[in-house]
Structure formats: structure tokens, C-alpha cells
Design a protein around this motif. Structure first.
Motif, PDB file in Angstrom:
ATOM      1  N   ASP A   6       0.740  -1.361  -0.305  1.00 17.61           N
ATOM      2  CA  ASP A   6       0.123  -0.184  -0.244  1.00 17.61           C
ATOM      3  C   ASP A   6       0.809   1.537   0.065  1.00 17.61           C
ATOM      4  O   ASP A   6       0.976   2.460  -1.204  1.00 17.61           O
ATOM      5  N   ALA A   7       1.882   1.239   1.291  1.00 19.56           N
ATOM      6  CA  ALA A   7       3.285   2.844   0.621  1.00 19.56           C
ATOM      7  C   ALA A   7       3.676   2.183  -0.788  1.00 19.56           C
ATOM      8  O   ALA A   7       3.427   3.773  -0.965  1.00 19.56           O
ATOM      9  N   ILE A   8       4.171   1.606  -1.257  1.00 23.29           N
ATOM     10  CA  ILE A   8       4.321   1.282  -2.600  1.00 23.29           C
ATOM     11  C   ILE A   8       3.312   2.019  -3.841  1.00 23.29           C
ATOM     12  O   ILE A   8       3.769   2.893  -4.108  1.00 23.29           O
ATOM     13  N   GLU A   9       2.081   1.929  -3.428  1.00 21.41           N
ATOM     14  CA  GLU A   9       1.392   2.330  -4.689  1.00 21.41           C
ATOM     15  C   GLU A   9       0.893   3.915  -4.180  1.00 21.41           C
ATOM     16  O   GLU A   9       0.944   4.545  -4.758  1.00 21.41           O
ATOM     17  N   ARG A  10       1.069   4.449  -3.052  1.00 20.10           N
ATOM     18  CA  ARG A  10       0.632   5.887  -2.928  1.00 20.10           C
ATOM     19  C   ARG A  10       1.816   6.580  -2.705  1.00 20.10           C
ATOM     20  O   ARG A  10       1.572   7.745  -3.306  1.00 20.10           O
ATOM     21  N   ALA A  11       2.886   6.262  -3.171  1.00 17.71           N
ATOM     22  CA  ALA A  11       4.012   6.632  -3.348  1.00 17.71           C
ATOM     23  C   ALA A  11       3.848   6.682  -4.979  1.00 17.71           C
ATOM     24  O   ALA A  11       4.747   7.997  -5.788  1.00 17.71           O
ATOM     25  N   ASP A  12       4.091   5.645  -5.296  1.00 19.72           N
ATOM     26  CA  ASP A  12       3.599   6.142  -6.924  1.00 19.72           C
ATOM     27  C   ASP A  12       2.183   6.901  -7.467  1.00 19.72           C
ATOM     28  O   ASP A  12       2.635   7.451  -8.036  1.00 19.72           O
ATOM     29  N   GLN A  13       1.569   6.373  -7.081  1.00 19.54           N
ATOM     30  CA  GLN A  13       0.354   7.990  -7.467  1.00 19.54           C
ATOM     31  C   GLN A  13       0.669   9.157  -6.615  1.00 19.54           C
ATOM     32  O   GLN A  13       0.749  10.292  -7.600  1.00 19.54           O
ATOM     33  N   GLU A  14       1.517   9.815  -5.653  1.00 14.75           N
ATOM     34  CA  GLU A  14       2.283  11.024  -5.735  1.00 14.75           C
ATOM     35  C   GLU A  14       2.635  11.631  -6.789  1.00 14.75           C
ATOM     36  O   GLU A  14       2.845  12.826  -6.561  1.00 14.75           O
ATOM     37  N   GLY A  15       3.246  10.472  -7.351  1.00 17.48           N
ATOM     38  CA  GLY A  15       4.547  11.021  -8.187  1.00 17.48           C
ATOM     39  C   GLY A  15       3.920  11.019  -9.299  1.00 17.48           C
ATOM     40  O   GLY A  15       4.754  11.494 -10.482  1.00 17.48           O
ATOM     41  N   PHE A  16       2.567  11.033 -10.066  1.00 13.94           N
ATOM     42  CA  PHE A  16       1.555  11.454 -10.810  1.00 13.94           C
ATOM     43  C   PHE A  16       2.053  13.345 -11.147  1.00 13.94           C
ATOM     44  O   PHE A  16       2.129  13.724 -10.753  1.00 13.94           O
TER      45      PHE A  16
END
Length: 185
Positions: A6-16
Motif C-alpha cells: 500500500d505504501a509503494i502504491e501511495r508513493a507511486d500515486q504521489e508521483g503523478f
């Protein structure tokens, strides 16, 4: 999904660099571009083809909450894959990864020193090798426990041992009872 996934997914989305489509119709059209057919979109979302056609034409604008969440997840999963790949590559080769957590850390230490686990709030920047190991583990389907171990090893080396300057007798560090965990890369 586990806490680290979940943390990796959130970090991915913050980089949009751009936000995903907002309206239901735009999201369905985006999924149509990605998956090509209404049948494929319907299978991905777990709805009928007719429902996908209604969403696409704008005849139906408010799907049930569970379906709306699946649509959102499907769009975010496919949104800006090049940006995600570029950020992960940079983290794994040059920048590293920053881990912020509040968790119980336990460790094995020499006799005469304390090895009582306790809650700590830490923000530690891990070198690129740990980011690469974490991404590789996630891509090969590793469990949350294996990914926790990678982060714990990074904390042991960077935070507890300070790169070899102290706590040389420290052998094992465990990451337990995660209150929260956030990644940035």
C-alpha cells in the motif's frame, strides 16, 4: 495487499505529473483506450458489458460505491506507467527511498546491552540498493514479511549501525507492529 504494498502504491500515486480523469465517463473512456473492448473493461471491473456502455455514453453517472472504487483502482493502476517506471528507476539507481514509520523495532544485541523492542518513529533515507531490492521483491510477488525484512535490514545498517560507526554487535533487526509506514522516492 500488505502495508508495504500500500505504501509503494501511495508513493507511486504521489508521483503523478497529471491527475487521472475525474468524471466517470472519462475514466471509462480511458479504460477503453487501455483495454480496447467493452468486454475487457467489463471483465476488469466485474460488471456487465451493458453497464460499461451506459457509463461510457453517460446514461449512468453514479455506479454503486464498490464499482466506483474498482473503476478508480483500475484507472490509477494504468495511469502514467512511464512516470512510475522513471521514478522507480531513479530511486533504484541514484536517489534511494525514504521510509517514515512508527513501529516496534526488535533486535538481537550482545549480552550486557538492551535488546528490548520498543516503538520508534523514524524517518530514514535508504540507499538505492534497498529501493531496488524492495521493488524486485514486490515485482516477484514477495509477501509483506519479506519486504518488511528488507526495510529492517536497511534500518539496521543506516540507522542503528550508522553505516558501521556504531552498534557493530547488532545482528538482527525486526520490524513489528507497524502503526504506519510511508515511502517516498
Amino acid at each position: 495487499m500488505g502495508e508495504i504494498d500500500d505504501a509503494i502504491e501511495r508513493a507511486d500515486q504521489e508521483g503523478f505529473t497529471r491527475q487521472p480523469p475525474k468524471t466517470l465517463q472519462a475514466r471509462i473512456n480511458f479504460l477503453m483506450k487501455q483495454l480496447k473492448t467493452t468486454k475487457a473493461v467489463a471483465a476488469e471491473l466485474g460488471v456487465s458489458q451493458r453497464s460499461v456502455e451506459r457509463y461510457r455514453k453517460g446514461e449512468r453517472k453514479h455506479p454503486p460505491k464498490a464499482i466506483a472504487e474498482r473503476i478508480d483502482a483500475a484507472v490509477r493502476q494504468r495511469w502514467q506507467p512511464q512516470v512510475r517506471r522513471r521514478r522507480r528507476k531513479q530511486a533504484a539507481t541514484t536517489r534511494g527511498i525514504t521510509v517514515e514509520t512508527r513501529a516496534r523495532f526488535g533486535y538481537t544485541a550482545p549480552i550486557g546491552t538492551t535488546d528490548d523492542g520498543r516503538f520508534r518513529r523514524l524517518t530514514v533515507h535508504l540507499p538505492p540498493t534497498y529501493a531496488q531490492r524492495l521493488f524486485d521483491a514486490r515485482d516477484t510477488g514477495a509477501g509483506d514479511q519479506q519486504m518488511r525484512q528488507i526495510i529492517a535490514e536497511g534500518f539496521k545498517e543506516i540507522y542503528f549501525r550508522d553505516g558501521g560507526a556504531r552498534a557493530l554487535g547488532l545482528s538482527d533487526v525486526t520490524l513489528n507492529d507497524i502503526d504506519y509506514l510511508d515511502l517516498d522516492y
